[in-house]
Write a protein that holds these residues in place. Structure first.
Motif, PDB file in Angstrom:
ATOM      1  N   ILE A  74       0.840  -1.199   0.000  1.00  0.00           N
ATOM      2  CA  ILE A  74       0.000   0.000   0.000  1.00  0.00           C
ATOM      3  C   ILE A  74       0.876   1.250   0.000  1.00  0.00           C
ATOM      4  CG2 ILE A  74      -1.625   1.364   1.396  1.00  0.00           C
ATOM      5  CD1 ILE A  74      -2.836  -1.329   2.322  1.00  0.00           C
ATOM      6  N   ALA A  75       1.990   1.197   0.764  1.00  0.00           N
ATOM      7  CA  ALA A  75       2.878   2.355   0.853  1.00  0.00           C
ATOM      8  C   ALA A  75       3.764   2.499  -0.380  1.00  0.00           C
ATOM      9  CB  ALA A  75       3.748   2.242   2.100  1.00  0.00           C
ATOM     10  N   GLY A  76       3.731   1.487  -1.265  1.00  0.00           N
ATOM     11  CA  GLY A  76       4.582   1.548  -2.450  1.00  0.00           C
ATOM     12  C   GLY A  76       6.020   1.176  -2.164  1.00  0.00           C
ATOM     13  N   LEU A  77       6.276   0.597  -0.997  1.00  0.00           N
ATOM     14  CA  LEU A  77       7.651   0.225  -0.648  1.00  0.00           C
ATOM     15  C   LEU A  77       8.005  -1.144  -1.211  1.00  0.00           C
ATOM     16  CD1 LEU A  77       7.646   1.470   3.039  1.00  0.00           C
ATOM     17  CD2 LEU A  77       9.129   2.325   1.201  1.00  0.00           C
TER      18      LEU A  77
ATOM     19  N   ILE B  34      15.529   2.371   6.119  1.00  0.00           N
ATOM     20  CA  ILE B  34      15.580   2.783   4.711  1.00  0.00           C
ATOM     21  C   ILE B  34      14.151   3.007   4.199  1.00  0.00           C
ATOM     22  CG2 ILE B  34      16.427   2.151   2.405  1.00  0.00           C
ATOM     23  CD1 ILE B  34      18.729   2.237   4.290  1.00  0.00           C
ATOM     24  N   HIS B  35      13.249   2.090   4.553  1.00  0.00           N
ATOM     25  CA  HIS B  35      11.841   2.262   4.158  1.00  0.00           C
ATOM     26  C   HIS B  35      11.282   3.568   4.700  1.00  0.00           C
ATOM     27  CE1 HIS B  35      10.734  -2.178   3.132  1.00  0.00           C
ATOM     28  NE2 HIS B  35      11.449  -1.572   2.208  1.00  0.00           N
TER      29      HIS B  35
ATOM     30  N   ARG C  36      12.445   6.436   2.815  1.00  0.00           N
ATOM     31  CA  ARG C  36      11.833   6.545   1.487  1.00  0.00           C
ATOM     32  C   ARG C  36      10.446   7.175   1.565  1.00  0.00           C
ATOM     33  NH1 ARG C  36      12.382   1.230  -1.929  1.00  0.00           N
ATOM     34  NH2 ARG C  36      12.028   2.697  -3.617  1.00  0.00           N
ATOM     35  N   VAL C  37       9.657   6.817   2.581  1.00  0.00           N
ATOM     36  CA  VAL C  37       8.348   7.467   2.681  1.00  0.00           C
ATOM     37  C   VAL C  37       8.483   8.908   3.186  1.00  0.00           C
ATOM     38  CG1 VAL C  37       7.036   5.326   2.934  1.00  0.00           C
ATOM     39  CG2 VAL C  37       7.790   6.543   4.973  1.00  0.00           C
ATOM     40  N   MET C  38       9.669   9.261   3.686  1.00  0.00           N
ATOM     41  CA  MET C  38       9.908  10.664   4.032  1.00  0.00           C
ATOM     42  C   MET C  38      10.522  11.399   2.842  1.00  0.00           C
ATOM     43  SD  MET C  38      10.896  10.779   8.090  1.00  0.00           S
ATOM     44  CE  MET C  38      12.355   9.812   8.162  1.00  0.00           C
ATOM     45  N   ALA C  39      10.482  10.758   1.675  1.00  0.00           N
ATOM     46  CA  ALA C  39      10.935  11.375   0.426  1.00  0.00           C
ATOM     47  C   ALA C  39      12.414  11.751   0.456  1.00  0.00           C
ATOM     48  CB  ALA C  39      10.080  12.596   0.065  1.00  0.00           C
ATOM     49  N   ALA C  40      13.213  11.002   1.217  1.00  0.00           N
ATOM     50  CA  ALA C  40      14.637  11.329   1.301  1.00  0.00           C
ATOM     51  C   ALA C  40      15.349  10.968   0.003  1.00  0.00           C
ATOM     52  CB  ALA C  40      15.272  10.567   2.462  1.00  0.00           C
ATOM     53  N   THR C  41      16.200  11.854  -0.450  1.00  0.00           N
ATOM     54  CA  THR C  41      17.057  11.515  -1.582  1.00  0.00           C
ATOM     55  C   THR C  41      18.167  10.586  -1.069  1.00  0.00           C
ATOM     56  OG1 THR C  41      18.461  13.409  -1.107  1.00  0.00           O
ATOM     57  CG2 THR C  41      16.689  13.744  -2.701  1.00  0.00           C
ATOM     58  N   ARG C  42      18.861   9.950  -2.011  1.00  0.00           N
ATOM     59  CA  ARG C  42      19.953   9.051  -1.611  1.00  0.00           C
ATOM     60  C   ARG C  42      21.020   9.817  -0.838  1.00  0.00           C
ATOM     61  NH1 ARG C  42      20.632   4.116  -4.601  1.00  0.00           N
ATOM     62  NH2 ARG C  42      22.893   4.338  -4.496  1.00  0.00           N
TER      63      ARG C  42
ATOM     64  N   LEU D 268       2.412  10.298   3.731  1.00  0.00           N
ATOM     65  CA  LEU D 268       1.840   9.439   4.763  1.00  0.00           C
ATOM     66  C   LEU D 268       2.781   9.422   5.956  1.00  0.00           C
ATOM     67  CD1 LEU D 268       3.776   6.755   4.668  1.00  0.00           C
ATOM     68  CD2 LEU D 268       2.275   6.075   2.822  1.00  0.00           C
ATOM     69  N   GLY D 269       2.258   8.909   7.061  1.00  0.00           N
ATOM     70  CA  GLY D 269       3.097   8.685   8.232  1.00  0.00           C
ATOM     71  C   GLY D 269       3.199   7.190   8.452  1.00  0.00           C
ATOM     72  N   PHE D 270       4.396   6.699   8.751  1.00  0.00           N
ATOM     73  CA  PHE D 270       4.608   5.262   8.910  1.00  0.00           C
ATOM     74  C   PHE D 270       5.225   5.026  10.282  1.00  0.00           C
ATOM     75  CE2 PHE D 270       4.907   1.713   5.598  1.00  0.00           C
ATOM     76  CZ  PHE D 270       4.760   0.706   6.538  1.00  0.00           C
TER      77      PHE D 270
END
Lengths: 266, 260
Positions: free
Chosen positions: A62-65, B155-156, B159-165, A87-89
């Motif tokens: 769902i999160a696209g991970l 790392i996940h 990524r959801v925090m939109a971090a660049t490499r 989103l917040g995870f």
């Protein structure tokens, strides 16, 4: 059980999603068999199942991970093809950065996005205070208890005010008393903001206490076995756990797991 | 509170002081009364006396050796740590570079000293090269291990925090790897001393390694002991210097916390 209608204006819609892990030298592992799942905007849904049933994998898709092997996931009208960032995870591990103090661990949400943090300090402080962490802003993570650390992680997931909150067994590493307190905190935050929330857990009571709808999943390969609306009024207080209605839900769900062979008496 | 800290520091220093004192006393007694000839085991007082007599020589050569140790160590750190960072950036580079580097590590490196004389001549250059070589692998391996050991879920989260490499590297991976990198640096301090010394044995007419070889040739055992004591002191000081920098840079790490 029935696949959701493609017309449903759901916030999250997973259609026939599967995940097959290719383990080299072994058979393919079917983590998730075709699953259809919809979550409405502002709804709190719990994915409940035994360890290894693919519920975390579903959340990750769902999160696209994690890319789905087949099927598709749509969130807020857009197909998910890359990690969602709005989103917040919250994970089971708090994943706080040990070299940063509490406030800075919350503000990292903006730093990672390349945004300035100064204008968000007030929001971060307000959130920290709302979960009872006033006076802790300058502490380092190792000076905090497990429950406090996880509260910081929850603040980090909320500070940018995302419309979606994903919780992957967020209380799994905590002791029972702390867990109760954090359930109350999570429920209060959700009742206030009504963000769409998906909680992954293997704790029946936790799912019934927090969610408006509990999705019971089968052991691997994960499928949806039952979809149970929890019609207990909000705000729910801890006493609700002793009510016949609450106990009825818990019993119903336990019977589902017994029927699935997840729990057996002897 | 301050006097408390000082008293505790003195208390901590007292016990090693006693044990070292006992060792020196035992040494002196064996050397004086044990019937061992001086050229085999000089007494502590003879070593101190010989060291004092030759102090100008020891200082001149010591400077040279310390320069080589620090130079080789620094050269190695400047190559190995960035190389470790490059290796972890891509699976391809890792698969390409890491196996041959690890294979090279199995070469007994001090055996290359004669080759380094051929390549770099006589004097400081081959010794710095040798020092850099023997410290290279622990630095590289610790850097790679530290950078790699970041939690997959972290790392996940990034990524959801939109971090660049780049941001992931600077804000998560690198600080996370620092304790491991410092562990490598601390191991490298003692290896650097060994590397410099071995190289000086054969590739130099200066430095404490050279002094050791010539003192050995003249059965000047007291001088050998004097140099060895100085070398140990330098190695110890070097180790604690790196440890002190570590305390400044990664005060948050569990290894740096004061026991309560």
């Amino acid at each position: 059980m029935a696949p959701p209608s493609a017309m449903a204006p759901s916030y999250i819609a997973a259609r026939d999603v599967t995940k097959v892990f290719d383990v080299r030298g072994r058979d393919k592992v079917h983590a998730v068999d075709p699953i259809g799942l919809t979550v409405d905007k502002g709804e709190f849904v719990a994915l409940l199942g035994p360890s290894g049933c693919g519920k975390s994998t579903l959340l990750s898709m769902i999160a696209g991970l994690t890319p789905a092997t087949s099927g598709d996931v749509v969130v807020d009208g857009r197909a998910v093809t890359a990690p969602l960032t709005d989103l917040g995870f919250v994970f089971q591990k708090d994943l706080l950065l040990p070299w940063r103090d509490v406030l800075s661990n919350v503000l990292v949400q903006f730093e990672m996005r390349g945004q300035r943090t100064d204008r968000h300090r007030e929001t971060a402080l307000r959130l920290l205070h709302s979960v009872g962490l006033e006076g802790m802003e300058r502490r380092l993570p190792h000076e905090l208890s497990g429950g406090m650390r996880q509260r910081v992680a929850i603040c980090r997931a909320l500070v940018h005010d995302p419309p979606l909150l994903l919780l992957d067994e967020p209380l799994g590493a905590l002791d029972a008393l702390t867990r109760d307190q954090l359930r109350i905190d999570i429920q209060r935050i959700w009742s206030r903001d009504r963000k769409t929330a998906v909680l992954v857990t293997h704790d029946i009571e936790e799912a019934v206490f927090l969610a408006q709808r509990v999705i019971v999943m089968t052991p691997r390969p994960g499928r949806i076995h039952a979809d149970i609306p929890i019609e207990l009024p909000f705000p729910r207080r801890l006493e609700v756990k002793e009510t016949p209605e609450f106990l009825g839900y818990v019993r119903t769900i336990r019977q589902q797991f017994e029927a699935l062979g997840v729990i057996h008496e002897d | 509170m301050r006097t408390d800290v000082i008293r505790r520091a003195l208390g901590n220093a007292l016990w090693p002081f006693i044990s070292f004192g006992a060792i020196l006393l035992a040494w002196e007694l064996v050397a004086q009364l044990g019937g061992v000839p001086d050229y085999m085991l000089p007494s502590v007082s003879q070593v101190v006396e010989r060291g004092w007599e030759t102090r100008d020589l020891l200082i001149t050569h010591g400077r040279w050796t310390i320069l080589e140790i620090v130079g080789g160590f620094a050269l190695s750190a400047l190559i190995a740590i960035p190389l470790g960072m490059v290796i972890v950036t891509s699976r391809l580079l890792e698969r390409l570079l890491y196996p041959p580097i690890v294979a090279l590590n199995s070469v007994p490196k001090v055996g290359l000293a004669p080759l380094f004389v051929v390549w770099f001549g006589f004097g400081m250059a081959p010794t710095i090269a040798m020092t850099a070589l023997v410290t290279f692998f622990p630095l590289l391996v610790n850097t790679v291990m530290g950078l790699r050991s970041v939690d997959a879920e972290m790392i996940h989260l990034a990524r959801v925090m939109a971090a660049t490499r780049l941001r992931l590297f600077l804000k998560v991976r690198l600080p996370h790897a620092l304790p491991s990198i410092f562990a490598g640096l601390k191991v490298a301090t003692s290896l650097a001393v060994i590397g410099a010394l071995v190289s000086e044995f054969i590739a130099s007419d200066r430095g404490w390694g050279y002094v050791l070889v010539s003192a050995g040739g003249q059965l000047d055992t007291a001088l050998i002991f004097a140099v060895m004591i100085l070398l140990s002191a330098v190695a110890t000081a070097f180790f604690y210097l790196v440890a002190a920098v570590e305390r400044l840079v990664v005060p948050w790490h569990s290894s740096q916390r004061q026991p309560h």
